[in-house]
Scaffold this active site. Structure first.
Site, PDB file in Angstrom:
ATOM      1  N   TYR A 161       0.836  -1.209   0.000  1.00  0.00           N
ATOM      2  CA  TYR A 161       0.000   0.000   0.000  1.00  0.00           C
ATOM      3  C   TYR A 161       0.870   1.258   0.000  1.00  0.00           C
ATOM      4  O   TYR A 161       0.555   2.240  -0.688  1.00  0.00           O
ATOM      5  CB  TYR A 161      -0.935   0.010   1.207  1.00  0.00           C
ATOM      6  CG  TYR A 161      -1.668   1.323   1.372  1.00  0.00           C
ATOM      7  CD1 TYR A 161      -2.554   1.784   0.393  1.00  0.00           C
ATOM      8  CD2 TYR A 161      -1.466   2.123   2.500  1.00  0.00           C
ATOM      9  CE1 TYR A 161      -3.224   2.994   0.531  1.00  0.00           C
ATOM     10  CE2 TYR A 161      -2.137   3.339   2.644  1.00  0.00           C
ATOM     11  CZ  TYR A 161      -3.004   3.768   1.658  1.00  0.00           C
ATOM     12  OH  TYR A 161      -3.657   4.961   1.798  1.00  0.00           O
ATOM     13  N   ARG A 183       1.280   6.698  -6.714  1.00  0.00           N
ATOM     14  CA  ARG A 183       0.120   7.558  -6.989  1.00  0.00           C
ATOM     15  C   ARG A 183       0.536   9.023  -6.917  1.00  0.00           C
ATOM     16  O   ARG A 183       0.194   9.820  -7.799  1.00  0.00           O
ATOM     17  CB  ARG A 183      -0.988   7.256  -5.986  1.00  0.00           C
ATOM     18  CG  ARG A 183      -2.114   8.286  -5.998  1.00  0.00           C
ATOM     19  CD  ARG A 183      -3.305   7.854  -5.174  1.00  0.00           C
ATOM     20  NE  ARG A 183      -3.005   7.606  -3.774  1.00  0.00           N
ATOM     21  CZ  ARG A 183      -3.901   7.197  -2.877  1.00  0.00           C
ATOM     22  NH1 ARG A 183      -5.150   6.970  -3.252  1.00  0.00           N
ATOM     23  NH2 ARG A 183      -3.564   6.994  -1.624  1.00  0.00           N
ATOM     24  N   TYR A 218      -0.989  13.133   6.865  1.00  0.00           N
ATOM     25  CA  TYR A 218      -0.647  12.065   7.804  1.00  0.00           C
ATOM     26  C   TYR A 218       0.836  12.147   8.161  1.00  0.00           C
ATOM     27  O   TYR A 218       1.677  12.411   7.286  1.00  0.00           O
ATOM     28  CB  TYR A 218      -0.920  10.690   7.185  1.00  0.00           C
ATOM     29  CG  TYR A 218      -2.350  10.185   7.287  1.00  0.00           C
ATOM     30  CD1 TYR A 218      -3.322  10.850   8.033  1.00  0.00           C
ATOM     31  CD2 TYR A 218      -2.718   9.009   6.637  1.00  0.00           C
ATOM     32  CE1 TYR A 218      -4.621  10.356   8.106  1.00  0.00           C
ATOM     33  CE2 TYR A 218      -4.019   8.516   6.708  1.00  0.00           C
ATOM     34  CZ  TYR A 218      -4.964   9.201   7.438  1.00  0.00           C
ATOM     35  OH  TYR A 218      -6.250   8.709   7.515  1.00  0.00           O
ATOM     36  N   ARG A 253     -11.472  13.543   1.777  1.00  0.00           N
ATOM     37  CA  ARG A 253     -12.387  12.683   2.535  1.00  0.00           C
ATOM     38  C   ARG A 253     -13.732  12.511   1.847  1.00  0.00           C
ATOM     39  O   ARG A 253     -14.417  11.502   2.056  1.00  0.00           O
ATOM     40  CB  ARG A 253     -12.600  13.243   3.940  1.00  0.00           C
ATOM     41  CG  ARG A 253     -11.337  13.269   4.792  1.00  0.00           C
ATOM     42  CD  ARG A 253     -10.835  11.870   5.091  1.00  0.00           C
ATOM     43  NE  ARG A 253      -9.659  11.900   5.964  1.00  0.00           N
ATOM     44  CZ  ARG A 253      -8.978  10.819   6.316  1.00  0.00           C
ATOM     45  NH1 ARG A 253      -9.347   9.629   5.865  1.00  0.00           N
ATOM     46  NH2 ARG A 253      -7.931  10.906   7.092  1.00  0.00           N
ATOM     47  N   GLU A 280     -14.371  -0.844   6.460  1.00  0.00           N
ATOM     48  CA  GLU A 280     -14.335   0.485   5.831  1.00  0.00           C
ATOM     49  C   GLU A 280     -15.620   0.633   5.023  1.00  0.00           C
ATOM     50  O   GLU A 280     -16.126  -0.349   4.485  1.00  0.00           O
ATOM     51  CB  GLU A 280     -13.096   0.594   4.924  1.00  0.00           C
ATOM     52  CG  GLU A 280     -12.877   1.975   4.328  1.00  0.00           C
ATOM     53  CD  GLU A 280     -11.508   2.090   3.644  1.00  0.00           C
ATOM     54  OE1 GLU A 280     -10.476   1.911   4.327  1.00  0.00           O
ATOM     55  OE2 GLU A 280     -11.492   2.347   2.428  1.00  0.00           O
TER      56      GLU A 280
HETATM   57  C1  3EB Z   1      -7.865   6.205   6.178  1.00  0.00           C
HETATM   58  O1  3EB Z   1      -8.768   6.900   6.636  1.00  0.00           O
HETATM   59  C2  3EB Z   1      -8.244   4.848   5.698  1.00  0.00           C
HETATM   60  O2  3EB Z   1      -5.257   5.646   0.030  1.00  0.00           O
HETATM   61  O3  3EB Z   1      -6.871   6.194  -1.322  1.00  0.00           O
HETATM   62  C3  3EB Z   1      -9.288   5.439   2.954  1.00  0.00           C
HETATM   63  C4  3EB Z   1      -9.662   5.939   1.712  1.00  0.00           C
HETATM   64  C5  3EB Z   1      -7.985   5.045   3.152  1.00  0.00           C
HETATM   65  C6  3EB Z   1      -8.738   6.062   0.672  1.00  0.00           C
HETATM   66  C7  3EB Z   1      -6.456   5.845  -0.205  1.00  0.00           C
HETATM   67  C8  3EB Z   1      -7.066   5.173   2.099  1.00  0.00           C
HETATM   68  C9  3EB Z   1      -7.432   5.674   0.880  1.00  0.00           C
HETATM   69  O4  3EB Z   1      -6.687   6.589   6.144  1.00  0.00           O
HETATM   70  C10 3EB Z   1      -7.541   4.468   4.461  1.00  0.00           C
END
Ligand code: 3EB
Length: 335
Positions: free
Chosen positions: A150, A157, A209, A222, A324
């Site tokens: 990942y 990406r 992050y 989001r 999720e």
């Molecule tokens: C998170 O909240 C969960 O890497 O595109 C959620 C939605 C998550 C998209 C992405 C990752 C992705 O971090 C992980």
């Protein structure tokens, strides 16, 4: 479930609608105004029709449904090499399967290639506003620490997105599948008109992050509000993340936290109603298929309509995440 929700009328903004349907996907695709017909399962559907997309995850429990995206008016579609496209009503759906072995068995190289290809196609089709990306990659949690697949995907990406500013990131999902032969499956929605990206006040923006989650933070918003008037909200993969931490170690408690995150997103988007009281089409990704039995009564109690929720078996990008949810919600007050 056979009833198709009519698209809202009398709005200036381009209209788009989603439903889950049990009709034959070939029949659905034959109808006018179908932008995409998305199936689930490891066997790819008929790819001769560019609008047929297959998410390589097994459906858990409920009867398999086809996720149908409709727009007003004619849809044109076709293939451009490895890329499938369909366009109509101001929207463009693109889908791509990237064979990692053609990119040195490197998920970063595969993602970089895929994202460059998608951005170029959006420009070519003049639908430059990226609204949503769905990413399904094999064995997402394989590899330790920064070697996790990942994290390589995230790195690639970001390279593929190049100079795109964080304020232009699409809403997104990234889930692991268990069929290396399917490769990296990415499909996207973009438009002639911009949407409004939203962040969740309970969560640190993913692109901020801290280092502990990998060398390059994930590039996504989001949620994406399609436009203020239609109140259609494209919701990214949402999990039991508060701040930047994973909370809870049971599927039930993670679900509860996820639902709180979803309610907060809807409130941020200006919804007056709760998720249960809004029209919704959701996908719930489960690391362990057997957790469905635990979650089903909790989701019933939360007012999530059973025929508006698909359960899919897939790995979530953090090993400690068990569940999720992503999807779309529509604000009745604006429709
Ligand atoms: C998170 O909240 C969960 O890497 O595109 C959620 C939605 C998550 C998209 C992405 C990752 C992705 O971090 C992980």
């Amino acid at each position: 479930m056979s009833a198709v929700e009519p698209l809202s009328s009398g709005k200036a903004a381009a209209r788009i609608g989603i439903t889950y349907e049990h009709a034959d996907a070939d029949c659905i695709a034959a109808q006018t105004g179908v932008l995409a017909a998305i199936d689930f399962g490891i066997h790819p559907a008929n790819r001769d029709d560019a609008r047929r997309i297959t998410v390589p995850l097994p459906v858990i429990g409920n009867a398999a449904a086809t996720e149908v995206w409709r727009v007003d008016g004619e849809v044109r579609h076709g293939h451009d090499g490895d890329l499938a496209w369909s366009e109509g009503g101001g929207y463009l759906m693109l889908s791509l399967r990237v064979d990692e072995s053609a990119h040195g068995d490197d998920p970063a190289a595969a993602a970089e290639y895929g994202y460059q290809r998608l951005l170029a196609a959006m420009a070519e089709h003049d639908h430059r506003h990226w609204l949503r990306a769905w990413n399904y990659l094999a064995d997402i949690n394989d590899g330790d620490g920064d070697n996790e697949r990942y994290r390589h995907f995230s790195r690639g990406r970001a390279r593929g997105l190049g100079q795109l500013p964080a304020t232009s990131y699409p809403a997104a999902t990234a889930i692991g599948h268990n069929d290396p032969a399917s490769g990296l499956v990415v499909y996207t929605l973009s438009a002639r008109q911009p949407g409004r990206p939203l962040e969740n006040p309970r969560q640190v923006s993913a692109w901020r992050y801290p280092r502990q989650y990998g060398p390059v933070p994930p590039s996504f918003a989001r949620a994406m509000l399609l436009d203020e008037r239609s109140g259609r909200l494209l919701i990214s993969g949402t999990a039991s993340v508060v701040g930047h931490d994973t909370l809870h170690d049971s599927a039930g408690r993670q679900l509860h936290e996820t639902l709180r995150n979803l309610e907060t997103l809807l409130a941020t988007a200006g919804f007056r109603d709760s998720l249960a009281a809004s029209s919704h089409w959701l996908k719930l990704y489960l690391r362990h298929a057997h957790d469905r039995d635990v979650l089903l009564p909790l989701l019933d109690a939360a007012g999530i309509a059973r025929d508006r929720l698909l359960y899919l078996h897939g790995d979530i990008c953090r090993r400690d995440l068990l569940v999720e949810i992503d999807g779309i919600a529509v604000d009745h007050a604006r429709n």
